[in-house]
Design a protein around this motif. Structure first.
Motif, PDB file in Angstrom:
ATOM      1  N   PRO A  66      33.665  35.747  68.459  1.00  0.00           N
ATOM      2  CA  PRO A  66      34.866  35.112  67.401  1.00  0.00           C
ATOM      3  C   PRO A  66      34.720  34.998  65.760  1.00  0.00           C
ATOM      4  O   PRO A  66      35.323  34.827  64.881  1.00  0.00           O
ATOM      5  CB  PRO A  66      35.067  33.979  68.072  1.00  0.00           C
ATOM      6  CG  PRO A  66      33.576  33.614  69.152  1.00  0.00           C
ATOM      7  CD  PRO A  66      33.576  34.755  69.310  1.00  0.00           C
ATOM      8  N   SER A  67      33.289  34.517  65.098  1.00  0.00           N
ATOM      9  CA  SER A  67      32.832  35.006  64.807  1.00  0.00           C
ATOM     10  C   SER A  67      33.521  36.319  63.565  1.00  0.00           C
ATOM     11  O   SER A  67      32.999  35.964  62.066  1.00  0.00           O
ATOM     12  CB  SER A  67      31.240  35.224  63.754  1.00  0.00           C
ATOM     13  OG  SER A  67      30.577  35.936  64.872  1.00  0.00           O
ATOM     14  N   LEU A  68      33.473  37.472  64.267  1.00  0.00           N
ATOM     15  CA  LEU A  68      34.276  38.452  63.449  1.00  0.00           C
ATOM     16  C   LEU A  68      36.203  37.748  62.976  1.00  0.00           C
ATOM     17  O   LEU A  68      36.618  39.050  62.703  1.00  0.00           O
ATOM     18  CB  LEU A  68      34.631  39.702  65.120  1.00  0.00           C
ATOM     19  CG  LEU A  68      33.055  40.009  64.715  1.00  0.00           C
ATOM     20  CD1 LEU A  68      33.711  40.799  65.867  1.00  0.00           C
ATOM     21  CD2 LEU A  68      32.865  40.916  63.461  1.00  0.00           C
ATOM     22  N   MET A  69      36.596  36.433  63.718  1.00  0.00           N
ATOM     23  CA  MET A  69      38.104  36.593  62.885  1.00  0.00           C
ATOM     24  C   MET A  69      37.551  35.827  61.987  1.00  0.00           C
ATOM     25  O   MET A  69      37.167  35.565  61.113  1.00  0.00           O
ATOM     26  CB  MET A  69      38.194  35.235  64.103  1.00  0.00           C
ATOM     27  CG  MET A  69      38.483  35.432  65.769  1.00  0.00           C
ATOM     28  SD  MET A  69      38.647  33.885  66.362  1.00  0.00           S
ATOM     29  CE  MET A  69      40.668  33.239  66.476  1.00  0.00           C
ATOM     30  N   PRO A  70      38.818  36.851  60.647  1.00  0.00           N
ATOM     31  CA  PRO A  70      39.306  36.074  59.666  1.00  0.00           C
ATOM     32  C   PRO A  70      39.055  34.457  59.409  1.00  0.00           C
ATOM     33  O   PRO A  70      40.359  33.733  60.399  1.00  0.00           O
ATOM     34  CB  PRO A  70      40.699  36.878  58.856  1.00  0.00           C
ATOM     35  CG  PRO A  70      40.598  38.270  60.112  1.00  0.00           C
ATOM     36  CD  PRO A  70      40.541  37.464  61.467  1.00  0.00           C
ATOM     37  N   PRO A  71      38.423  34.172  58.937  1.00  0.00           N
ATOM     38  CA  PRO A  71      38.682  32.329  58.598  1.00  0.00           C
ATOM     39  C   PRO A  71      39.606  32.141  58.603  1.00  0.00           C
ATOM     40  O   PRO A  71      40.140  31.054  58.994  1.00  0.00           O
ATOM     41  CB  PRO A  71      37.884  32.467  56.816  1.00  0.00           C
ATOM     42  CG  PRO A  71      37.287  32.855  57.123  1.00  0.00           C
ATOM     43  CD  PRO A  71      37.938  34.189  57.646  1.00  0.00           C
ATOM     44  N   ALA A  72      40.687  32.819  57.747  1.00  0.00           N
ATOM     45  CA  ALA A  72      42.141  32.239  57.944  1.00  0.00           C
ATOM     46  C   ALA A  72      42.417  32.034  58.870  1.00  0.00           C
ATOM     47  O   ALA A  72      44.038  30.915  59.455  1.00  0.00           O
ATOM     48  CB  ALA A  72      43.321  33.091  56.399  1.00  0.00           C
ATOM     49  N   THR A  73      42.917  32.834  60.072  1.00  0.00           N
ATOM     50  CA  THR A  73      43.312  32.838  61.500  1.00  0.00           C
ATOM     51  C   THR A  73      42.832  31.893  61.959  1.00  0.00           C
ATOM     52  O   THR A  73      43.330  30.903  63.113  1.00  0.00           O
ATOM     53  CB  THR A  73      42.568  33.910  62.075  1.00  0.00           C
ATOM     54  OG1 THR A  73      43.469  35.558  61.188  1.00  0.00           O
ATOM     55  CG2 THR A  73      43.074  34.136  63.600  1.00  0.00           C
ATOM     56  N   VAL A  74      41.231  31.410  62.323  1.00  0.00           N
ATOM     57  CA  VAL A  74      40.511  30.654  62.263  1.00  0.00           C
ATOM     58  C   VAL A  74      41.312  28.939  62.437  1.00  0.00           C
ATOM     59  O   VAL A  74      41.691  28.039  62.885  1.00  0.00           O
ATOM     60  CB  VAL A  74      39.087  30.481  62.036  1.00  0.00           C
ATOM     61  CG1 VAL A  74      38.421  29.087  62.475  1.00  0.00           C
ATOM     62  CG2 VAL A  74      38.407  31.225  63.123  1.00  0.00           C
ATOM     63  N   ALA A  75      42.033  28.739  60.818  1.00  0.00           N
ATOM     64  CA  ALA A  75      42.575  28.333  59.660  1.00  0.00           C
ATOM     65  C   ALA A  75      43.567  27.397  60.743  1.00  0.00           C
ATOM     66  O   ALA A  75      43.938  26.321  61.060  1.00  0.00           O
ATOM     67  CB  ALA A  75      42.234  28.092  58.670  1.00  0.00           C
ATOM     68  N   ALA A  76      43.728  28.633  60.866  1.00  0.00           N
ATOM     69  CA  ALA A  76      45.791  28.833  61.345  1.00  0.00           C
ATOM     70  C   ALA A  76      45.351  28.066  62.663  1.00  0.00           C
ATOM     71  O   ALA A  76      46.992  27.482  63.170  1.00  0.00           O
ATOM     72  CB  ALA A  76      46.443  30.370  60.958  1.00  0.00           C
ATOM     73  N   VAL A 104      27.546  36.097  58.911  1.00  0.00           N
ATOM     74  CA  VAL A 104      26.769  34.925  58.535  1.00  0.00           C
ATOM     75  C   VAL A 104      27.541  34.307  56.804  1.00  0.00           C
ATOM     76  O   VAL A 104      27.858  33.116  56.603  1.00  0.00           O
ATOM     77  CB  VAL A 104      25.828  35.126  58.160  1.00  0.00           C
ATOM     78  CG1 VAL A 104      25.089  33.882  57.333  1.00  0.00           C
ATOM     79  CG2 VAL A 104      24.885  34.515  59.568  1.00  0.00           C
ATOM     80  N   ALA A 105      28.204  35.462  55.928  1.00  0.00           N
ATOM     81  CA  ALA A 105      28.974  34.921  54.791  1.00  0.00           C
ATOM     82  C   ALA A 105      30.359  34.485  54.806  1.00  0.00           C
ATOM     83  O   ALA A 105      30.342  33.905  54.212  1.00  0.00           O
ATOM     84  CB  ALA A 105      29.085  36.160  54.072  1.00  0.00           C
ATOM     85  N   ASN A 106      30.525  34.186  56.100  1.00  0.00           N
ATOM     86  CA  ASN A 106      31.644  32.943  56.166  1.00  0.00           C
ATOM     87  C   ASN A 106      31.421  32.145  56.932  1.00  0.00           C
ATOM     88  O   ASN A 106      32.431  31.584  56.739  1.00  0.00           O
ATOM     89  CB  ASN A 106      32.783  34.178  57.510  1.00  0.00           C
ATOM     90  CG  ASN A 106      33.267  35.366  57.397  1.00  0.00           C
ATOM     91  OD1 ASN A 106      34.149  35.506  56.034  1.00  0.00           O
ATOM     92  ND2 ASN A 106      33.722  36.399  58.212  1.00  0.00           N
ATOM     93  N   PHE A 107      30.532  31.614  57.116  1.00  0.00           N
ATOM     94  CA  PHE A 107      29.779  30.700  57.574  1.00  0.00           C
ATOM     95  C   PHE A 107      30.245  29.183  56.953  1.00  0.00           C
ATOM     96  O   PHE A 107      30.924  28.429  56.753  1.00  0.00           O
ATOM     97  CB  PHE A 107      28.927  29.787  57.386  1.00  0.00           C
ATOM     98  CG  PHE A 107      28.076  31.018  58.886  1.00  0.00           C
ATOM     99  CD1 PHE A 107      28.716  31.064  59.756  1.00  0.00           C
ATOM    100  CD2 PHE A 107      26.962  30.697  58.978  1.00  0.00           C
ATOM    101  CE1 PHE A 107      28.143  31.486  60.874  1.00  0.00           C
ATOM    102  CE2 PHE A 107      26.284  31.410  60.141  1.00  0.00           C
ATOM    103  CZ  PHE A 107      26.729  31.878  60.960  1.00  0.00           C
ATOM    104  N   ALA A 108      30.865  30.009  55.261  1.00  0.00           N
ATOM    105  CA  ALA A 108      31.113  28.309  54.232  1.00  0.00           C
ATOM    106  C   ALA A 108      33.040  27.835  54.524  1.00  0.00           C
ATOM    107  O   ALA A 108      33.203  27.228  54.573  1.00  0.00           O
ATOM    108  CB  ALA A 108      31.051  28.619  53.160  1.00  0.00           C
ATOM    109  N   ALA A 111      33.599  26.559  57.660  1.00  0.00           N
ATOM    110  CA  ALA A 111      33.457  25.068  57.691  1.00  0.00           C
ATOM    111  C   ALA A 111      34.347  24.437  57.030  1.00  0.00           C
ATOM    112  O   ALA A 111      34.651  23.754  57.864  1.00  0.00           O
ATOM    113  CB  ALA A 111      32.067  24.895  57.242  1.00  0.00           C
ATOM    114  N   SER A 112      35.191  25.445  56.055  1.00  0.00           N
ATOM    115  CA  SER A 112      36.466  24.787  55.357  1.00  0.00           C
ATOM    116  C   SER A 112      37.706  24.634  56.280  1.00  0.00           C
ATOM    117  O   SER A 112      38.531  23.930  55.931  1.00  0.00           O
ATOM    118  CB  SER A 112      36.250  25.759  53.884  1.00  0.00           C
ATOM    119  OG  SER A 112      35.274  25.502  52.782  1.00  0.00           O
ATOM    120  N   ALA A 113      37.619  25.141  56.671  1.00  0.00           N
ATOM    121  CA  ALA A 113      38.493  25.582  57.884  1.00  0.00           C
ATOM    122  C   ALA A 113      38.959  24.689  59.310  1.00  0.00           C
ATOM    123  O   ALA A 113      40.126  23.831  59.367  1.00  0.00           O
ATOM    124  CB  ALA A 113      38.992  27.288  59.067  1.00  0.00           C
TER     125      ALA A 113
END
Length: 381
Positions: A66-76, A104-108, A111-113
């Motif tokens: 799931p860390s391959l998911m775009p953070p915007a999708t996680v947030a949604a 790992v570059a998406n961690f921030a 977290a914001s999501a």
């Protein structure tokens, strides 16, 4: 208000398939991210309509990767869960991650999501073993991922696999000591098992993989329990270790027989006495969403005996065990039908079980024998 529920969201895609993995994971050249976001949101909306009035106490993004998911999708998806159900004040939101630099570059952003807990698939702390496991990361990348996770998330866990071919007790003790020194509050420590349908099963059947014998496996299990307890992370479940208060709240819902909603390919759920199963293959799940508005393949009402059996099989994995009165009330099966009392007395006499009032628990000496103990104790067919 009705009891809270847990929400599981399955992301089925991986960069590559690990040779030991039997999870519902798939490799695809491309993924239509907008299509998948919309489909997951539709699957969630269907479940929300059937569980109105219940809040969500935990969300778990599993996979796959799931860390391959775009953070915007996680947030949604988190925002939709809040809108549909409402989240409890202490809602735990976990995402599984692989320790490579892209994720790992998406961690921030994750977290914001709203993700507040991450579980990292480290699996080993030596590069030769990582290559054997087919992992795409190095030890250095794994260590960097742990550090980055600790910088961005309040709660961090990672996985290691023990009882590997050729592994000695001293080697595992040194590796575990190194893992404990990172200071995370949770570790998942699994003994390697050979699962049907995996590449490792083929190699095992050919005699190309030889697992540790029973005596060494027992020594590895005992050493794990001793070291983690000494470090303040005792086993609270057969393979999971945590500081008090840092246990996985989502997984505790499973092990304590709470209700949970599962969306995404292959996800299972338990809600209102009904078991749900979704289409496993990603393309079939998408077709079901398009055709019926949700990904459900099958639903079945759980009989009282099935609910009781599931509660016992899951709850006895926990150090706390199960309250037989609670299982009886939950399932509708009389307490005197739940377990084989003669087997309980016999195994308790061997120091493998304890029964104190209504609470039945497997003692540490019995945990390594859990697969043999459960069929003897659980009386229901």
């Amino acid at each position: 208000m009705s009891a809270p529920i847990a929400l599981y969201i399955h992301w089925p895609f991986c960069v590559s398939k690990c040779p030991y993995c039997d999870f519902n994971s798939h490799v695809r050249e491309s993924v239509d991210q907008a299509q998948w976001r919309d489909a997951l949101l539709a699957d969630m909306a269907h479940e929300a309509g059937l569980t109105a009035g219940r809040r969500v106490s935990s969300i778990f993004f599993g996979g796959g990767t799931p860390s391959l998911m775009p953070p915007a999708t996680v947030a949604a998806l988190i925002e939709a869960a809040e809108r549909h159900w409402g989240l409890t004040a202490e809602c735990e939101i976990t995402l599984e991650a692989n320790p490579n630099s892209v994720e790992v570059a998406n961690f921030a952003a994750l977290a914001s999501a709203g993700v507040n807990r991450v579980s990292i698939g480290i699996q080993a702390l030596d590069d030769e073993t990582l290559r054997f496991f087919g992992r795409a990361h190095s030890v250095d990348e794994g260590l960097a991922a742990i550090a980055a996770a600790q910088a961005h998330f309040a709660r961090v866990s990672f996985d290691l696999i023990t009882a590997r071919p050729g592994q000695s007790l001293a080697e595992w003790q040194a590796e575990l000591a190194r893992a404990l020194a990172f200071g995370t509050d949770h570790l998942s420590l699994y003994q390697l098992t050979i699962e049907p349908g995996t590449r490792f099963k083929t190699l095992f059947d050919r005699g190309e993989i030889i697992l540790p014998d029973e005596d060494l496996s027992a020594d590895l299990f005992a050493a794990t329990a001793e070291q983690t307890a000494a470090a303040g992370l005792p086993a609270y479940e057969i393979s999971n270790h945590a500081r008090v208060g840092q246990e996985s709240r989502h997984n505790l819902t499973y092990w304590r027989s709470g209700d949970y909603v599962g969306i995404g390919p292959g996800a299972h759920g338990r809600r209102n006495g009904i078991a749900t199963e979704r289409h496993k293959k990603p393309e079939n799940w998408l077709a079901a969403i398009a055709g019926q508005g949700h990904g459900i393949k099958a639903e079945r009402h759980l009989t009282p005996e099935t609910r009781a059996t599931e509660a016992l099989l899951m709850g006895l994995r926990l150090r706390e065990g199960v309250d037989l009165d609670h299982v009886a009330a939950l399932s509708g099966v009389a307490r005197d039908r739940l377990v084989d009392e003669a087997a309980v007395r016999r195994l308790a006499g061997h120091g493998l079980l304890s029964l104190t009032g209504p609470r039945l628990a497997v003692l540490p000496a019995g945990m390594l024998l859990l697969d043999a103990i459960l069929p003897e104790v659980v009386a229901l067919g």
